[in-house]
Scaffold this motif. Structure first.
Motif, PDB file in Angstrom:
ATOM      1  N   CYS A  35       0.815  -1.289   0.126  1.00 28.66           N
ATOM      2  CA  CYS A  35       0.015  -0.099   0.137  1.00 28.66           C
ATOM      3  C   CYS A  35       0.921   1.062  -0.005  1.00 28.66           C
ATOM      4  N   ALA A  36       0.991   2.002  -1.037  1.00 29.57           N
ATOM      5  CA  ALA A  36       2.186   2.953  -1.329  1.00 29.57           C
ATOM      6  C   ALA A  36       1.407   4.119  -1.098  1.00 29.57           C
ATOM      7  N   GLU A  37       2.025   5.124  -1.564  1.00 32.51           N
ATOM      8  CA  GLU A  37       1.376   6.605  -1.757  1.00 32.51           C
ATOM      9  C   GLU A  37       2.148   7.200  -2.857  1.00 32.51           C
ATOM     10  N   ASN A  38       1.445   8.491  -3.295  1.00 30.56           N
ATOM     11  CA  ASN A  38       2.255   8.982  -4.495  1.00 30.56           C
ATOM     12  C   ASN A  38       3.553   9.424  -4.044  1.00 30.56           C
ATOM     13  N   GLY A  39       4.829   9.272  -5.046  1.00 30.21           N
ATOM     14  CA  GLY A  39       6.133   9.376  -4.841  1.00 30.21           C
ATOM     15  C   GLY A  39       6.818   8.417  -4.168  1.00 30.21           C
ATOM     16  N   LEU A  40       6.186   7.417  -3.525  1.00 32.41           N
ATOM     17  CA  LEU A  40       6.732   6.417  -2.889  1.00 32.41           C
ATOM     18  C   LEU A  40       6.924   5.036  -3.932  1.00 32.41           C
ATOM     19  N   PRO A  41       8.271   4.601  -4.161  1.00 32.88           N
ATOM     20  CA  PRO A  41       8.353   3.767  -5.163  1.00 32.88           C
ATOM     21  C   PRO A  41       8.379   2.268  -4.289  1.00 32.88           C
ATOM     22  N   ILE A  42       8.160   1.468  -5.276  1.00 32.79           N
ATOM     23  CA  ILE A  42       8.515  -0.085  -5.105  1.00 32.79           C
ATOM     24  C   ILE A  42       9.545  -0.681  -5.748  1.00 32.79           C
ATOM     25  N   GLU A  43      10.510  -1.166  -5.313  1.00 32.66           N
ATOM     26  CA  GLU A  43      11.562  -1.615  -5.972  1.00 32.66           C
ATOM     27  C   GLU A  43      11.695  -3.194  -5.879  1.00 32.66           C
ATOM     28  N   VAL A  44      12.108  -3.831  -7.039  1.00 28.91           N
ATOM     29  CA  VAL A  44      11.977  -5.291  -7.093  1.00 28.91           C
ATOM     30  C   VAL A  44      13.245  -5.803  -7.690  1.00 28.91           C
ATOM     31  N   ASP A  45      13.894  -6.712  -6.963  1.00 26.10           N
ATOM     32  CA  ASP A  45      15.105  -7.409  -7.709  1.00 26.10           C
ATOM     33  C   ASP A  45      14.912  -8.951  -7.364  1.00 26.10           C
ATOM     34  N   ALA A  46      16.223  -9.566  -7.651  1.00 30.36           N
ATOM     35  CA  ALA A  46      16.156 -10.813  -7.300  1.00 30.36           C
ATOM     36  C   ALA A  46      15.908 -11.293  -5.785  1.00 30.36           C
ATOM     37  N   GLY A  68      13.976  -9.761  -3.816  1.00 27.80           N
ATOM     38  CA  GLY A  68      12.502  -9.485  -3.272  1.00 27.80           C
ATOM     39  C   GLY A  68      12.044  -8.113  -3.729  1.00 27.80           C
ATOM     40  N   ALA A  69      11.046  -7.654  -3.058  1.00 23.69           N
ATOM     41  CA  ALA A  69      10.390  -6.326  -3.200  1.00 23.69           C
ATOM     42  C   ALA A  69      10.445  -5.503  -1.854  1.00 23.69           C
ATOM     43  N   ARG A  70      10.631  -4.115  -1.997  1.00 22.17           N
ATOM     44  CA  ARG A  70      10.747  -3.313  -0.745  1.00 22.17           C
ATOM     45  C   ARG A  70      10.269  -1.892  -1.358  1.00 22.17           C
ATOM     46  N   PHE A  71       9.945  -1.093  -0.322  1.00 23.69           N
ATOM     47  CA  PHE A  71       9.818   0.121  -0.569  1.00 23.69           C
ATOM     48  C   PHE A  71      11.032   1.034  -0.929  1.00 23.69           C
ATOM     49  N   GLY A  72      11.164   1.844  -1.668  1.00 25.32           N
ATOM     50  CA  GLY A  72      12.285   2.469  -2.164  1.00 25.32           C
ATOM     51  C   GLY A  72      12.339   3.954  -1.353  1.00 25.32           C
ATOM     52  N   LYS A  73      13.481   4.765  -1.734  1.00 24.59           N
ATOM     53  CA  LYS A  73      13.648   6.279  -1.279  1.00 24.59           C
ATOM     54  C   LYS A  73      12.291   7.063  -1.769  1.00 24.59           C
ATOM     55  N   PRO A  74      11.436   7.814  -1.064  1.00 27.26           N
ATOM     56  CA  PRO A  74      10.692   8.682  -1.781  1.00 27.26           C
ATOM     57  C   PRO A  74      11.179   9.873  -2.496  1.00 27.26           C
ATOM     58  N   VAL A  75      10.258  10.293  -3.560  1.00 23.08           N
ATOM     59  CA  VAL A  75      10.640  11.348  -4.507  1.00 23.08           C
ATOM     60  C   VAL A  75       9.640  12.415  -4.107  1.00 23.08           C
ATOM     61  N   PRO A  76      10.028  13.680  -4.590  1.00 22.55           N
ATOM     62  CA  PRO A  76       9.114  14.617  -4.505  1.00 22.55           C
ATOM     63  C   PRO A  76       7.851  14.418  -5.166  1.00 22.55           C
ATOM     64  N   SER A  77       6.634  14.402  -4.348  1.00 20.51           N
ATOM     65  CA  SER A  77       5.400  14.216  -5.066  1.00 20.51           C
ATOM     66  C   SER A  77       4.233  15.359  -4.741  1.00 20.51           C
ATOM     67  N   GLY A  78       3.155  15.277  -5.125  1.00 24.54           N
ATOM     68  CA  GLY A  78       2.247  16.277  -4.749  1.00 24.54           C
ATOM     69  C   GLY A  78       1.401  16.614  -5.877  1.00 24.54           C
ATOM     70  N   VAL A  79       0.942  17.772  -6.223  1.00 25.60           N
ATOM     71  CA  VAL A  79      -0.007  18.322  -7.367  1.00 25.60           C
ATOM     72  C   VAL A  79       0.700  19.343  -8.053  1.00 25.60           C
ATOM     73  N   MET A  80       0.244  19.635  -9.264  1.00 24.99           N
ATOM     74  CA  MET A  80       0.534  20.791 -10.027  1.00 24.99           C
ATOM     75  C   MET A  80      -0.833  21.005 -10.316  1.00 24.99           C
ATOM     76  N   TYR A  81      -1.007  22.435 -10.681  1.00 22.79           N
ATOM     77  CA  TYR A  81      -2.416  23.098 -10.841  1.00 22.79           C
ATOM     78  C   TYR A  81      -2.338  23.623 -12.195  1.00 22.79           C
ATOM     79  N   VAL A  82      -3.495  23.431 -13.042  1.00 20.18           N
ATOM     80  CA  VAL A  82      -3.525  24.258 -14.257  1.00 20.18           C
ATOM     81  C   VAL A  82      -4.532  25.528 -13.942  1.00 20.18           C
ATOM     82  N   ASP A  83      -3.762  26.713 -14.101  1.00 19.99           N
ATOM     83  CA  ASP A  83      -4.688  27.821 -13.696  1.00 19.99           C
ATOM     84  C   ASP A  83      -4.478  28.882 -14.885  1.00 19.99           C
ATOM     85  N   GLY A  84      -5.647  28.845 -15.789  1.00 19.00           N
ATOM     86  CA  GLY A  84      -5.648  29.326 -17.088  1.00 19.00           C
ATOM     87  C   GLY A  84      -4.745  28.561 -17.902  1.00 19.00           C
ATOM     88  N   THR A  85      -3.783  29.210 -18.177  1.00 17.34           N
ATOM     89  CA  THR A  85      -2.690  28.597 -19.311  1.00 17.34           C
ATOM     90  C   THR A  85      -1.403  28.360 -18.460  1.00 17.34           C
TER      91      THR A  85
END
Length: 557
Positions: A418-429, A431-448
């Motif tokens: 159960c991840a969240e935006n910006g939290l990667p899942i890394e898989v190798d020989a 097994g699998a684990r959560f990786g290091k989070p990256v910046p996440s969030g939202v961007m807005y479209v405001d007009g142009t």
């Protein structure tokens, strides 16, 4: 990513929320992006047009992206594509984009609007496999509330990932055949590394009703009405549009399409053969007044209470061509997306105020979800038998329920992420684990403009919409900083402009603030304006319990 034996799955949108779905799959430095969706703004995001995933982590890696795959044509999976292409360097530098024909036609229409016609969109067919760099992409026919939906398998040297996209197991779909059960089962036999699955209806037990059940119910409801019928649904729910058209033919009514997205999607679907619309059935809004009420069905956007949608404007008596009147019946052939309930209820209330009757899914089974219920999600898990499961497309509660469902079916709890935006899942020989989070969030479209609108800007917009604008002009002497004229007060949208006692208190406060600044030998105009802002804002809150946007202006003469 430096380790070529590591597979990285990075959700950028769609986790902890309903909407703006986007996930990046990376192997040996190369990337495939699955979906590019948007979410519509909440009532608090005043002036914002669209909410996008924060995909800035991909912005400097456009050359590493082998492909963008769109699972189907709904806005929460496709709507962000033009903005992604712009941020990745424009149409000429865009990676190849793949999807089934209707999805790509809708994508081309969006890119045309943004003058991105040179982007390469490629139609694929169900069952087709495309090789792109280190990845193989396979497209599997799925049933949903829009034609040409698909599951997407991403095959890598480490194993296969299956993105379900939005799906249900409709045994009697109104368009095309049922889902490709055989191919899904073969994934289970071959060994599926990871299933990334839709979580939307995990809180609903049983099986979702078939879309084929909706048409007869719409006909039954329509048949008992004698006035104008206004049906609202998602503009991209083309199956529902066809069922409304079929009912109109049966009842000898004409159909009028309201809303730009509704008209555009219908035209695209007709050209590809997904809609069967007899000549002469569709009429223009200007023709409605020349038809008797019992001959009219209006198909409108606005089922989610969107601020600028056709239905919302009709409800608030602001539509230039159609005005709600007594005798009209508005049929909501959709259910509110979580978070939209307030806007939908407000629209319904305004429709009643205008004299209309309203029919919703609570009154009759006139809507069928395009997302499978618990039993369908169990079937997907049992057919594909994945080693790892990543719930997608849902708020955190739904993601957790999806995890519990997978565990009940025998998937080890440690293999469900159960991840969240910006939290990667890394898989190798290993097994699998959560990786290091990256910046996440939202961007807005405001007009142009595209970007992260500052919290302060949204705060000011909310204040303007609720309590208005309060401009205070203080004129001071250039030499001593003392007031040389009575303060001027200007208002827009405030509820207290005729409260003389309050206005006198404001003027007195302006004089007092200016006098205090002069006594403290403060001559910087910006600092004096800050003092005025704080003092007037505090006075307004103490006196009226309101927070208008206070704009102080200091003029030195």
């Amino acid at each position: 990513m430096t380790n070529s034996a590591t597979l990285r799955v990075l959700p950028l949108g769609g986790l902890g929320e309903i909407g703006k779905n986007m996930t990046a799959v990376e192997y040996d430095g190369k990337i495939v992006v699955i979906d590019a969706g948007v979410r519509f703004p909440t009532a608090e995001q005043v002036g914002i047009d669209l909410v996008l995933p924060d995909f800035s982590v991909l912005k400097d890696r456009a050359d590493d992206i082998e492909a963008i795959v769109i699972t189907h044509g709904h806005e929460d999976h496709l709507g962000g594509l033009p903005y992604v292409i712009k941020q990745l360097g424009g149409a000429r530098k865009a990676p190849k984009i793949y999807g089934l024909p209707l999805t790509m036609a809708m994508g081309r229409s969006k890119l045309d609007e943004h003058r991105l016609r040179e982007a390469e969109l490629t139609d694929v067919k169900p069952g087709q496999t495309v090789k792109t760099g280190l990845f193989e992409l396979e497209f599997i026919h799925a049933t949903h509330s829009i034609p040409d939906a698909c599951n997407v398998a991403v095959k890598t040297p480490l194993g296969t990932l299956l993105f379900t996209g939005d799906y249900k197991f409709d045994q009697t779909p109104v368009d095309g055949g049922p889902a490709d059960f055989l191919r899904l089962a073969r994934f289970g036999e071959e060994g599926l590394l990871m299933l990334l699955g839709d979580s939307t209806n995990v809180d609903r037990p049983g099986w979702s009703p078939s879309e084929a059940l909706v048409g007869p119910e719409l006909l039954r409801v329509f048949g008992g009405l004698r006035g104008r019928i206004i049906v609202t649904s998602f503009a991209s729910n083309l199956h529902r549009v066809q069922q409304v058209i079929d009912a109109a033919i049966e009842l000898n009514r004409k159909v009028c399409l309201l809303g730009r997205s509704m008209r555009k999607n219908v035209n695209i679907a007709k050209s590809l053969g997904h809609l069967d619309v007899p000549d002469g059935l569709i009429v223009q809004p200007r023709e409605l007044e020349h038809l008797p009420d019992h001959r009219v069905i209006v198909m409108s956007t606005g089922s989610q209470g969107e601020p600028l949608s056709a239905l919302r404007r009709m409800a608030f008596r602001d539509h230039p061509q159609v005005r709600i009147r007594p005798g009209d019946t508005v049929v909501f052939s959709a259910t509110p997306i979580p978070g939209n309930e307030r806007a939908v209820n407000e629209t319904i209330d305004k429709l009643y105020q205008a004299g209309a009757e309203v029919v919703t899914h609570k009154d009759a089974p006139i809507h069928a979800s395009g997302h499978g219920y618990q039993e369908e999600m169990k079937l997907m898990l049992n057919l594909t038998r994945p080693k790892y499961v990543v719930p997608l497309h849902g708020d955190f509660h739904r993601l957790e329920l999806h995890k519990r469902l997978a565990v009940k079916l025998g998937i080890p709890a440690d293999n469900v992420f159960c991840a969240e935006n910006g939290l990667p899942i890394e898989v190798d020989a290993k097994g699998a684990r959560f990786g290091k989070p990256v910046p996440s969030g939202v961007m807005y479209v405001d007009g142009t403009d595209i970007g992260a609108t500052a919290d302060a800007a949204l705060r000011d917009r909310r204040s303007l919409s609720a309590d208005g604008l309060f401009v205070v002009v203080a004129t001071i002497g250039d030499d001593d900083g003392k007031s040389v004229a009575e303060p001027e007060l200007l208002f827009r949208g405030v509820p207290f402009e005729h409260d003389e006692a309050f206005l006198k208190a404001v003027r007195d406060q302006v004089d007092a603030s200016v006098e205090r600044a002069a006594a403290d030998e403060i001559h910087d105009l910006d600092e004096i304006q800050r003092i005025l802002h704080d003092d007037i804002a505090q006075l307004t809150w103490e006196k009226l319990k309101r927070r208008p946007v206070v704009l102080p202006v200091v003029v030195a003469v």
